[in-house]
Design a protein around this motif. Structure first.
Motif, PDB file in Angstrom:
ATOM      1  N   ASN A  15       3.281  -3.933 -11.394  1.00  0.00           N
ATOM      2  CA  ASN A  15       3.305  -4.496 -12.744  1.00  0.00           C
ATOM      3  C   ASN A  15       3.402  -3.390 -13.786  1.00  0.00           C
ATOM      4  OD1 ASN A  15       3.359  -6.945 -14.070  1.00  0.00           O
ATOM      5  ND2 ASN A  15       1.173  -6.978 -14.477  1.00  0.00           N
ATOM      6  N   ASP A  16       2.649  -2.321 -13.555  1.00  0.00           N
ATOM      7  CA  ASP A  16       2.657  -1.206 -14.491  1.00  0.00           C
ATOM      8  C   ASP A  16       4.007  -0.506 -14.505  1.00  0.00           C
ATOM      9  OD1 ASP A  16       0.933   0.503 -16.277  1.00  0.00           O
ATOM     10  OD2 ASP A  16       1.650   2.032 -14.883  1.00  0.00           O
ATOM     11  N   ARG A  17       4.621  -0.370 -13.330  1.00  0.00           N
ATOM     12  CA  ARG A  17       5.936   0.273 -13.272  1.00  0.00           C
ATOM     13  C   ARG A  17       6.973  -0.550 -14.032  1.00  0.00           C
ATOM     14  NH1 ARG A  17       9.260   3.812 -11.411  1.00  0.00           N
ATOM     15  NH2 ARG A  17       7.634   5.051 -10.449  1.00  0.00           N
ATOM     16  N   VAL A  18       6.947  -1.870 -13.871  1.00  0.00           N
ATOM     17  CA  VAL A  18       7.907  -2.723 -14.580  1.00  0.00           C
ATOM     18  C   VAL A  18       7.726  -2.571 -16.090  1.00  0.00           C
ATOM     19  CG1 VAL A  18       8.586  -5.107 -15.027  1.00  0.00           C
ATOM     20  CG2 VAL A  18       8.094  -4.380 -12.695  1.00  0.00           C
ATOM     21  N   GLN A  19       6.471  -2.625 -16.545  1.00  0.00           N
ATOM     22  CA  GLN A  19       6.198  -2.493 -17.973  1.00  0.00           C
ATOM     23  C   GLN A  19       6.680  -1.149 -18.504  1.00  0.00           C
ATOM     24  OE1 GLN A  19       3.681  -0.390 -19.509  1.00  0.00           O
ATOM     25  NE2 GLN A  19       4.156  -1.159 -21.552  1.00  0.00           N
ATOM     26  N   GLU A  20       6.408  -0.097 -17.759  1.00  0.00           N
ATOM     27  CA  GLU A  20       6.789   1.250 -18.184  1.00  0.00           C
ATOM     28  C   GLU A  20       8.305   1.421 -18.174  1.00  0.00           C
ATOM     29  OE1 GLU A  20       5.987   4.790 -15.633  1.00  0.00           O
ATOM     30  OE2 GLU A  20       4.545   5.264 -17.217  1.00  0.00           O
ATOM     31  N   SER A  21       8.961   0.867 -17.163  1.00  0.00           N
ATOM     32  CA  SER A  21      10.417   0.999 -17.055  1.00  0.00           C
ATOM     33  C   SER A  21      11.128   0.278 -18.186  1.00  0.00           C
ATOM     34  CB  SER A  21      10.896   0.459 -15.703  1.00  0.00           C
ATOM     35  OG  SER A  21      10.406   1.237 -14.641  1.00  0.00           O
ATOM     36  N   ILE A  22      10.654  -0.916 -18.501  1.00  0.00           N
ATOM     37  CA  ILE A  22      11.284  -1.683 -19.578  1.00  0.00           C
ATOM     38  C   ILE A  22      11.049  -1.002 -20.922  1.00  0.00           C
ATOM     39  CG2 ILE A  22      11.211  -3.877 -20.832  1.00  0.00           C
ATOM     40  CD1 ILE A  22      10.638  -5.244 -18.166  1.00  0.00           C
ATOM     41  N   ALA A  51      11.061   0.868  -3.848  1.00  0.00           N
ATOM     42  CA  ALA A  51      10.065   1.430  -2.925  1.00  0.00           C
ATOM     43  C   ALA A  51       8.690   0.828  -3.196  1.00  0.00           C
ATOM     44  CB  ALA A  51      10.028   2.945  -3.067  1.00  0.00           C
ATOM     45  N   GLU A  52       8.333   0.703  -4.479  1.00  0.00           N
ATOM     46  CA  GLU A  52       7.023   0.143  -4.821  1.00  0.00           C
ATOM     47  C   GLU A  52       6.987  -1.353  -4.520  1.00  0.00           C
ATOM     48  OE1 GLU A  52       3.692   1.082  -8.196  1.00  0.00           O
ATOM     49  OE2 GLU A  52       5.627   2.088  -8.160  1.00  0.00           O
ATOM     50  N   SER A  53       8.120  -2.021  -4.749  1.00  0.00           N
ATOM     51  CA  SER A  53       8.201  -3.454  -4.446  1.00  0.00           C
ATOM     52  C   SER A  53       8.073  -3.686  -2.938  1.00  0.00           C
ATOM     53  CB  SER A  53       9.533  -4.019  -4.950  1.00  0.00           C
ATOM     54  OG  SER A  53       9.635  -5.394  -4.678  1.00  0.00           O
ATOM     55  N   ASP A  54       8.698  -2.820  -2.151  1.00  0.00           N
ATOM     56  CA  ASP A  54       8.577  -2.928  -0.689  1.00  0.00           C
ATOM     57  C   ASP A  54       7.124  -2.736  -0.249  1.00  0.00           C
ATOM     58  OD1 ASP A  54      11.270  -3.354  -0.479  1.00  0.00           O
ATOM     59  OD2 ASP A  54      11.773  -1.282   0.037  1.00  0.00           O
ATOM     60  N   ASP A  55       6.436  -1.828  -0.933  1.00  0.00           N
ATOM     61  CA  ASP A  55       5.026  -1.600  -0.604  1.00  0.00           C
ATOM     62  C   ASP A  55       4.186  -2.838  -0.898  1.00  0.00           C
ATOM     63  OD1 ASP A  55       2.784   0.232   0.127  1.00  0.00           O
ATOM     64  OD2 ASP A  55       2.195  -0.123  -1.950  1.00  0.00           O
ATOM     65  N   VAL A  56       4.484  -3.514  -2.023  1.00  0.00           N
ATOM     66  CA  VAL A  56       3.778  -4.758  -2.360  1.00  0.00           C
ATOM     67  C   VAL A  56       4.049  -5.824  -1.302  1.00  0.00           C
ATOM     68  CG1 VAL A  56       3.630  -6.651  -4.028  1.00  0.00           C
ATOM     69  CG2 VAL A  56       3.723  -4.291  -4.826  1.00  0.00           C
ATOM     70  N   VAL A  57       5.315  -5.941  -0.905  1.00  0.00           N
ATOM     71  CA  VAL A  57       5.676  -6.924   0.128  1.00  0.00           C
ATOM     72  C   VAL A  57       4.950  -6.627   1.433  1.00  0.00           C
ATOM     73  CG1 VAL A  57       7.563  -7.761   1.572  1.00  0.00           C
ATOM     74  CG2 VAL A  57       7.920  -7.466  -0.880  1.00  0.00           C
ATOM     75  N   LYS A  58       4.934  -5.340   1.797  1.00  0.00           N
ATOM     76  CA  LYS A  58       4.277  -4.928   3.041  1.00  0.00           C
ATOM     77  C   LYS A  58       2.801  -5.304   3.038  1.00  0.00           C
ATOM     78  CE  LYS A  58       3.251  -0.746   5.739  1.00  0.00           C
ATOM     79  NZ  LYS A  58       3.415   0.740   5.789  1.00  0.00           N
ATOM     80  N   LYS A  59       2.126  -5.034   1.925  1.00  0.00           N
ATOM     81  CA  LYS A  59       0.692  -5.318   1.853  1.00  0.00           C
ATOM     82  C   LYS A  59       0.411  -6.811   1.756  1.00  0.00           C
ATOM     83  CE  LYS A  59      -0.467  -0.748   0.124  1.00  0.00           C
ATOM     84  NZ  LYS A  59      -0.755   0.112  -1.038  1.00  0.00           N
ATOM     85  N   ASN A  60       1.305  -7.557   1.112  1.00  0.00           N
ATOM     86  CA  ASN A  60       1.126  -9.007   1.059  1.00  0.00           C
ATOM     87  C   ASN A  60       1.442  -9.656   2.398  1.00  0.00           C
ATOM     88  OD1 ASN A  60       0.466 -10.404  -1.708  1.00  0.00           O
ATOM     89  ND2 ASN A  60       1.684  -8.595  -2.217  1.00  0.00           N
ATOM     90  N   ALA A  81      -3.764  -5.685  -1.633  1.00  0.00           N
ATOM     91  CA  ALA A  81      -2.509  -6.268  -2.106  1.00  0.00           C
ATOM     92  C   ALA A  81      -2.516  -6.451  -3.621  1.00  0.00           C
ATOM     93  CB  ALA A  81      -2.263  -7.613  -1.417  1.00  0.00           C
ATOM     94  N   GLN A  82      -3.659  -6.866  -4.180  1.00  0.00           N
ATOM     95  CA  GLN A  82      -3.753  -7.041  -5.629  1.00  0.00           C
ATOM     96  C   GLN A  82      -3.619  -5.702  -6.350  1.00  0.00           C
ATOM     97  OE1 GLN A  82      -3.047 -10.092  -6.277  1.00  0.00           O
ATOM     98  NE2 GLN A  82      -4.767 -10.605  -7.587  1.00  0.00           N
ATOM     99  N   ALA A  83      -4.185  -4.663  -5.776  1.00  0.00           N
ATOM    100  CA  ALA A  83      -4.067  -3.334  -6.380  1.00  0.00           C
ATOM    101  C   ALA A  83      -2.605  -2.872  -6.371  1.00  0.00           C
ATOM    102  CB  ALA A  83      -4.939  -2.337  -5.628  1.00  0.00           C
ATOM    103  N   ALA A  84      -1.893  -3.185  -5.284  1.00  0.00           N
ATOM    104  CA  ALA A  84      -0.480  -2.821  -5.199  1.00  0.00           C
ATOM    105  C   ALA A  84       0.338  -3.586  -6.234  1.00  0.00           C
ATOM    106  CB  ALA A  84       0.055  -3.110  -3.792  1.00  0.00           C
ATOM    107  N   PHE A  85       0.001  -4.853  -6.435  1.00  0.00           N
ATOM    108  CA  PHE A  85       0.699  -5.655  -7.448  1.00  0.00           C
ATOM    109  C   PHE A  85       0.445  -5.091  -8.843  1.00  0.00           C
ATOM    110  CE2 PHE A  85       0.695  -9.082 -10.587  1.00  0.00           C
ATOM    111  CZ  PHE A  85       2.001  -9.536 -10.457  1.00  0.00           C
TER     112      PHE A  85
END
Length: 589
Positions: A197-204, A225-234, A189-193
């Motif tokens: 985090n990297d996607r948000v930084q890159e997108s902004i 999609a990536e946020s859903d994956d984080v939710v799923k793993k958490n 779950a931490q790896a998914a977060f």
């Protein structure tokens, strides 16, 4: 519980705080034993009709002072234990930040920014919880639980105590099993977060490009999609986490049943009194927290172990470029003797540079030109020792570049990269970045040399204009010139431009170069460029093609040859005249 052994170095360092905090916790645990005992005594006095106002008042006063003392000691242990855990978070955060600043460029090519940010936030928070709440739950569950069990066994009935605690081995087995599962899932779950985090930084950071190409919906969809994956793993973590409380509550319920069932028989047989059974059930209630804390402990510890493992792996990475062979701290001047037989990156099979040789005296200017991918930037990095592993030799002032400390080299170099980075600060602060104590006049003088002063004074707040993150409020040419002013302000012995004039017009470029010739006549300058007008004044010009020097000399000598330099220079001059609407009128060369 291995994470406590991993953190033992810190517990020894903060032993005073932890020892005082643990002693306070133990005192609170002992004080917690008194109210059930007092209730039992009062109940027995009531049953025997021996309870008086004076007696009740005495016991109430005792209860008041017990509560007051527990209040004070609870405050103290929180200051000691949680204070120490906060200091651990600060220490790890500082270690990570220092580690980041000491790492070589390749480290940042392997690691994503969002991942590094996650290490410095979520992972450190999990370790802080382990050193704070984890220590609390471990000590409190053992001390309070131990004291309660001993008190129940010694002062009431060891047989009833044993019967009531029969379900505890099952609790220990289940919490350990849940903890192992939690550790694996939390790390995932931490790896998914980190990835999110990297996607948000890159997108902004790239929002302007995203909007320009109309890719907002695609970017949002990818984020979701990536946020859903984080939710799923958490959620997978939460499903294990959610098992702790119900399991503990069920086992506590079984213990209560056994206590009441067998305790009633003990009262009937007059082995214990009604007051003692009342005290016993209250003591059993006190065991609820240690049992819950024990389950919570596994939760905290496994999260902390996973996060501390991630942090330790990161801190264990060694910088590739170090001072291992350095023997001088004296900053070098600008004489270069370069003899590169070959150089290739570790990730590539073919050499990037081959047979690159030149000499550059102090105060001279080197021009490096060539097609895209010819090796210009790689040569720049090698000269600054941002890369190493050269088959050959690079010397500064007749001394191998590896014999200078990195601090000494950084002191001598001023670098203006292709991709200029401006901080979220004022223009003045950005120019004075490498010389924070510079006067305002020094900042202005540097800006004038870089031909950006006139642009700056046109802004409403002048040099106090806040440029925004990465300088988004400025044009490309303005950012380039501010970056040039930043390098000029420190007056480096060696100034390097890595295609840093590409966003300015020819007239501005000529003004900047003329200012450099006047200001830096005794210092070394190295200019990499696609536009040949930027290097025609250089004392030595290298023409690179596929990592090899195909031509070398001054502008005049190269123009006499029928080579790439002459062809491209004439072509660029023609394009410049046509762009200005002029008449070609003749032949170049």
């Amino acid at each position: 519980m291995r994470v406590f052994l991993d953190l033992w170095w810190y517990f020894k360092r903060e032993k005073t705080s932890y020892i005082i905090g643990i002693i306070m916790l133990m005192i609170v645990s002992i004080l917690s034993l008194l109210p059930p005992y007092i209730v039992g005594v009062v109940v027995d006095l009531m049953v025997e009709n021996n309870l008086t106002v004076e007696g009740l008042t005495f016991w109430l006063i005792i209860l008041f002072f017990v509560g007051l003392a527990a209040y004070i000691f609870r405050y103290l242990w929180r200051i000691m234990i949680f204070g120490a855990s906060i200091r651990l978070a600060r220490l790890l955060r500082n270690q990570l930040y220092e580690h980041f600043t000491n790492m070589s460029a390749k480290f940042y090519q392997r690691r994503k920014t969002g991942d590094l940010m996650a290490h410095a936030t979520n992972d450190i928070r999990a370790v802080e919880q382990t050193a704070g709440a984890g220590v609390l739950t471990l000590v409190d569950s053992l001390t309070l639980g131990g004291f309660v069990i001993i008190t129940m066994a010694v002062t009431i009935s060891w047989e009833l105590t044993l019967l009531s605690l029969l379900p505890l081995p099952l609790l220990a087995f289940l919490t350990n099993f849940y903890g192992s599962m939690l550790h694996k899932r939390f790390r995932v779950a931490q790896a998914a977060f980190s990835s999110l985090n990297d996607r948000v930084q890159e997108s902004i950071a790239g929002i302007r490009v995203t909007k320009t190409f109309g890719q907002e919906k695609a970017d949002i969809a990818a984020f979701q999609a990536e946020s859903d994956d984080v939710v799923k793993k958490n959620l997978r973590v939460s499903r294990i986490d959610a098992l702790f409380d119900p399991t503990i509550t069920f086992i506590i319920g079984v213990s209560y049943f056994l206590a009441v069932y067998f305790g009633a028989g003990f009262v009937i047989n007059e082995d214990i009194t009604i007051g003692q059974l009342t005290s016993f059930t209250i003591y059993l209630g006190l065991l609820v927290w240690p049992m819950l804390a024990f389950g919570w402990l596994f939760n905290i510890v496994e999260r902390g172990r996973a996060s501390y493992g991630r942090i330790s792996e990161l801190l264990a990475e060694q910088a590739e470029i170090t001072d291992e062979h350095a023997d001088t701290t004296k900053p070098p001047s600008g004489r270069f003797d370069v003899e590169i037989h070959s150089f290739r990156y570790k990730s590539e099979d073919d050499p990037v540079l081959n047979d690159v040789r030149f000499q550059l005296k102090e105060g001279e200017t080197l021009g490096v030109i060539g097609r895209t991918g010819s090796g210009k930037t790689t040569l720049m990095k090698l000269l600054m020792r941002e890369e190493q592993g050269v088959n050959g030799k690079i010397s500064l002032d007749y001394r191998s570049i590896e014999r200078y400390t990195l601090d000494a080299l950084r002191t001598s170099f001023g670098y203006v990269p292709q991709d200029q980075f401006l901080f979220s600060a004022t223009i003045a602060d950005n120019i004075a970045f490498a010389k924070p104590n510079a006067t305002m006049q020094e900042v202005i003088d540097a800006a004038k040399l870089a031909c950006v002063h006139e642009d700056i004074v046109q802004f409403q707040n002048g040099y106090e204009t806040f440029v925004g993150e990465r300088g988004v409020t400025l044009s490309g040419g303005q950012k380039q010139r501010i970056a040039i002013a930043r390098a000029l302000l420190v007056e480096p012995e060696i100034l390097m431009f890595d295609d840093s004039l590409s966003a300015v017009d020819a007239k501005t470029e000529e003004s900047i170069l003329e200012a450099l010739r006047m200001k830096r006549s005794e210092r070394t300058t190295i200019i990499s460029a696609h536009r040949l007008s930027a290097v025609k004044h250089a004392d030595v010009i290298l023409v690179l093609d596929q990592g090899k020097v195909v031509e070398q000399g001054t502008h005049e000598s190269l123009m006499k040859k029928d080579g790439w330099y002459r062809e491209v220079y004439n072509q660029q001059q023609l394009e410049s005249i046509v762009a200005e609407g002029g008449d070609t009128g003749g032949t170049y060369g």
